[in-house]
Every structure is written in C-alpha cells, then in structure tokens.
Design an enzyme around this catalytic site. Structure first.
Site, PDB file in Angstrom:
ATOM      1  N   SER A 140       0.845  -1.208   0.000  1.00  0.00           N
ATOM      2  CA  SER A 140       0.000   0.000   0.000  1.00  0.00           C
ATOM      3  C   SER A 140       0.877   1.255   0.000  1.00  0.00           C
ATOM      4  O   SER A 140       1.743   1.366  -0.897  1.00  0.00           O
ATOM      5  CB  SER A 140      -0.949  -0.063   1.192  1.00  0.00           C
ATOM      6  N   ASP A 257      -9.981  -4.634  -4.767  1.00  0.00           N
ATOM      7  CA  ASP A 257      -9.341  -3.701  -3.829  1.00  0.00           C
ATOM      8  C   ASP A 257     -10.016  -2.339  -3.944  1.00  0.00           C
ATOM      9  O   ASP A 257     -10.019  -1.726  -5.016  1.00  0.00           O
ATOM     10  CB  ASP A 257      -7.848  -3.585  -4.185  1.00  0.00           C
ATOM     11  N   HIS A 287      -7.849  -5.482  -0.168  1.00  0.00           N
ATOM     12  CA  HIS A 287      -6.616  -4.692  -0.158  1.00  0.00           C
ATOM     13  C   HIS A 287      -5.413  -5.403   0.466  1.00  0.00           C
ATOM     14  O   HIS A 287      -4.378  -5.583  -0.167  1.00  0.00           O
ATOM     15  CB  HIS A 287      -6.885  -3.369   0.581  1.00  0.00           C
TER      16      HIS A 287
HETATM   17  O1  LIG Z   1      -3.069  -3.935   6.199  1.00  0.00           O
HETATM   18  C1  LIG Z   1      -3.288  -2.716   6.106  1.00  0.00           C
HETATM   19  C2  LIG Z   1      -3.604  -1.837   7.227  1.00  0.00           C
HETATM   20  C3  LIG Z   1      -3.481  -0.424   6.687  1.00  0.00           C
HETATM   21  C4  LIG Z   1      -3.586  -0.616   5.174  1.00  0.00           C
HETATM   22  C5  LIG Z   1      -2.683   0.279   4.369  1.00  0.00           C
HETATM   23  C6  LIG Z   1      -3.374   1.592   4.090  1.00  0.00           C
HETATM   24  C7  LIG Z   1      -2.606   2.426   3.065  1.00  0.00           C
HETATM   25  O2  LIG Z   1      -1.390   2.492   3.128  1.00  0.00           O
HETATM   26  N1  LIG Z   1      -3.311   3.066   2.076  1.00  0.00           N
HETATM   27  C8  LIG Z   1      -4.773   2.910   1.912  1.00  0.00           C
HETATM   28  C9  LIG Z   1      -5.459   4.241   1.790  1.00  0.00           C
HETATM   29  C10 LIG Z   1      -4.840   5.092   0.691  1.00  0.00           C
HETATM   30  C11 LIG Z   1      -5.557   6.432   0.646  1.00  0.00           C
HETATM   31  O3  LIG Z   1      -4.969   7.188  -0.391  1.00  0.00           O
HETATM   32  C12 LIG Z   1      -5.265   8.550  -0.403  1.00  0.00           C
HETATM   33  C13 LIG Z   1      -6.151   9.130   0.482  1.00  0.00           C
HETATM   34  C14 LIG Z   1      -6.396  10.514   0.401  1.00  0.00           C
HETATM   35  C15 LIG Z   1      -5.735  11.263  -0.563  1.00  0.00           C
HETATM   36  F1  LIG Z   1      -5.942  12.581  -0.625  1.00  0.00           F
HETATM   37  C16 LIG Z   1      -4.831  10.682  -1.439  1.00  0.00           C
HETATM   38  C17 LIG Z   1      -4.620   9.316  -1.345  1.00  0.00           C
HETATM   39 CL1  LIG Z   1      -3.511   8.533  -2.435  1.00  0.00          CL
HETATM   40  C18 LIG Z   1      -3.364   5.278   0.974  1.00  0.00           C
HETATM   41  C19 LIG Z   1      -2.658   3.940   1.096  1.00  0.00           C
HETATM   42  N2  LIG Z   1      -3.253  -2.003   4.984  1.00  0.00           N
END
Ligand SMILES: O=C1CC[C@@H](CCC(=O)N2CCC(COc3ccc(F)cc3Cl)CC2)N1
Length: 321
Positions: A140, A257, A287
């Site tokens: 992620s 996802d 995800h």
């Molecule tokens: O197991 C696990 C536990 C935690 C999870 C990981 C979560 C993680 O890292 N994410 C998911 C959400 C994603 C939101 O993205 C944005 C939001 C607002 C914005 F303005 C621009 C972007 Cl790009 C970013 C990446 N996995």
C-alpha cells in the site's frame, strides 16, 4: 576570567553520546524508553522502532519490509518468519508517526522523509552485510515508499515485491472536484481530517479486520488533509518515474481492492521498461492480500518467497563449485 574557564570546562565535561544527567530518556508513544527498544534515530532526530528477523545460519539476502499508512511493522511477523526460514535476513521499522516510532500520528511534512529513513536503515544493514543482495517488500503506502526508494537507487536492489501498492489515486475518492477541494483545504485548514480508512475493505477475513480494529498500535483516526496531499504528491512522483523503472519487480493485487486501485499496478506493469516484471491478480482479493482469506494469504507468501529466492544472484563461489 574564571567564568570563561568554568564555561569551557562545562562544555568539555558534557559528552554528547551520554544523555544530559537531568534529561529524561526518550520514550516511545506507548511510554517505553527507546533504550529498551531496537531503534534507529533518523536525520531529524526522531526515534524509529525497528524489528529484525535473523536466520540461524549465514543469511543469503537482506529483505526490507515497508508497511502501509496507519499500521506498523508488527503485522508482518508471519511473513518475515517465512522469509527467515529461507535464510533471508528481514528488517523493518515503524515509519515516522506510526506504531512505536516518534512523530505526529499518520502525518508527514514531506513524503521524502519515509524514503530517506528507509535508505538510512537499508544502508545500515548493508554496512553490516556488504555482500548480500537487497530486496524490498512494500504494501500500500509502503509500496509507494518502496517504488520511490528503488527509483533513487536503481542499481541497488535485486528485486521489489509490491503487495497492493499505492500507485494511482482511487478514481472515486480522487475526482477532480475532491482533489481541488483537498488542495484548497490544505492551504486553509491542513490539519482538518477527512474520512478514515474503512477497515472492512482491508480483508474478506473478518478475523483480520477485527485484529486491525483492535490493534492499538494502528492509527484509527481520520486522515489529515495535509497527509492526503503528501500521498497525492507521491502518486504524481511515481507517475513521472514509472517510464524509467528498469529494476525487477513482482506485483500482487486483488481486483476487488477498494483502497488502492488495481489500475495503478496494471499501469506500472504495462508502462515500465523493466524486462523482469510479473503481475499476479487475485480475483475477488481485497486490499491487504497478505491478510485476506487463508488460501490467498498462503498464496501471497508462497509467491513472494519463491520470487525472492529465485532472484537471489548465484554467488561467484557457487558458480565456481
Ligand atoms: O493492512 C493494512 C492496514 C493499513 C492498510 C494500508 C493503508 C494504506 O497504506 N493506504 C490505503 C489508503 C490510501 C488512501 O490514499 C489517499 C487518500 C487521500 C488522498 F488525498 C490521497 C490518497 Cl492517495 C493510501 C494507502 N493495509
């Protein structure tokens, strides 16, 4: 006069490596003195909690694990134990503002700090094991950190494994209007929080969702506008870098996802000039694939351990035998 001499004496007496006698020991957000925890101190003087999984015998390679937003490196223990069984030396830290590391919770002044700290930890481990190939595994936001870290050192990594990496914005959450509003709000109220990560989209295995919700080392608050802006900046940087990616990578992504759009992984696989690249799509996968239904989690571990061990260059001594 004597006051100059005494002030000089004072300077020479206090040794910078020992904490000032009166200074309290630096403690983790959970109150544990860092002197009792494995840690590194980053370039801004922040303490980052570290984990190490060292194989019994001679390690064959180094593997750095980069966790995602709002979580920490603890949930990667099972994956790291598996890699350790293959004689890989695994290491990780909680990024600034996450888990047992210092820093404002799930916030960052500049996404580059995550990359700089990762390179600091990787360089430290390389100095201890100079002849070992280095891999990165990122999930992620940790996938975005991994991609940008490998882009800064294109020749340094034997391979990068990306589990549902953040490569592109989710089109539903990043409509032009929402992006415009986020930029506007960032100037006015950067600490305003937007929605938080909906844990139900993390995994189809409800025990994993419950574990995530119950883990107090995770951040369950709302996402700050300023943090969202940094994520957007990282996405824009990756878009520019992808046409020059030539290092080996493995992409694993679920097509259900809802947190990181699979289109980002498809775009990276299709547009990078790398000749050694593989993408594996998990039908219906959510995800956090490594914590999805047991058969998916098992497959992910098998895919990444196989891909990494197959990408360990044969050492000259082996070839000589
Ligand atoms: O197991 C696990 C536990 C935690 C999870 C990981 C979560 C993680 O890292 N994410 C998911 C959400 C994603 C939101 O993205 C944005 C939001 C607002 C914005 F303005 C621009 C972007 Cl790009 C970013 C990446 N996995």
């Amino acid at each position: 006069g004597s006051d100059v001499l005494s002030s000089l004496l004072r300077v020479s007496v206090t040794d910078s490596s020992m904490p000032e006698p009166g200074a309290a020991p630096r403690r983790s957000p959970q109150g544990v003195p860092y002197s009792d925890l494995p840690h590194i101190v980053n370039a801004d003087g922040l303490h980052l909690f570290c984990r190490y999984w060292e194989p019994a015998g001679q390690p064959r390679a180094l593997v750095f694990i980069a966790h995602g937003a709002g979580e920490h490196c603890g949930p990667y223990d099972e994956m790291a134990q598996k890699l350790k069984e293959f004689s890989l030396l695994v290491f990780a830290h909680d990024h600034v503002g996450h888990g047992q590391s210092e820093g404002d919770r799930m916030n960052i002044k500049d996404f580059q700090i995550y990359i700089r700290d990762s390179l600091q930890h990787i360089d430290l481990m390389k100095s201890r094991h100079p002849d070992l190939p280095v891999f990165i595994v990122g999930h992620s936001m940790g996938g975005a950190i991994s991609i940008l870290t490998a882009c800064e050192r294109p020749g340094d990594f034997a391979g990068v494994v990306l589990i549902a990496p953040l490569v592109q914005m989710n089109p539903e959450s990043a409509t032009p209007f929402k992006v415009f509003m986020a930029k506007l709000l960032n100037h006015m109220v950067p600490s305003l929080t937007m929605g938080s990560i909906e844990s139900k989209w993390l995994s189809r295995d409800k025990r994993q969702v419950e574990a995530y919700d119950a883990d107090e080392l995770n951040y369950h608050g709302g996402m700050r506008v300023s943090f969202g802006m940094q994520l957007m900046a990282a996405v824009e940087r990756m878009e520019r870098e992808i046409p020059s990616i030539s290092w080996p990578f493995l992409l694993l992504h679920g097509d259900a996802d809802k947190l990181c759009d699979i289109r980002g992984s498809r775009m990276m696989h299709d547009n990078s000039p790398s000749t050694d690249k593989k993408i594996k799509i998990y039908e219906g996968g959510y995800h956090a694939l490594h914590h999805d239904l047991p058969e998916v989690a098992e497959s992910v571990l098998k895919e990444l351990t196989t891909w990494i061990t197959e990408h360990i260059p044969a050492t000259t001594s082996q070839e000589a035998q």
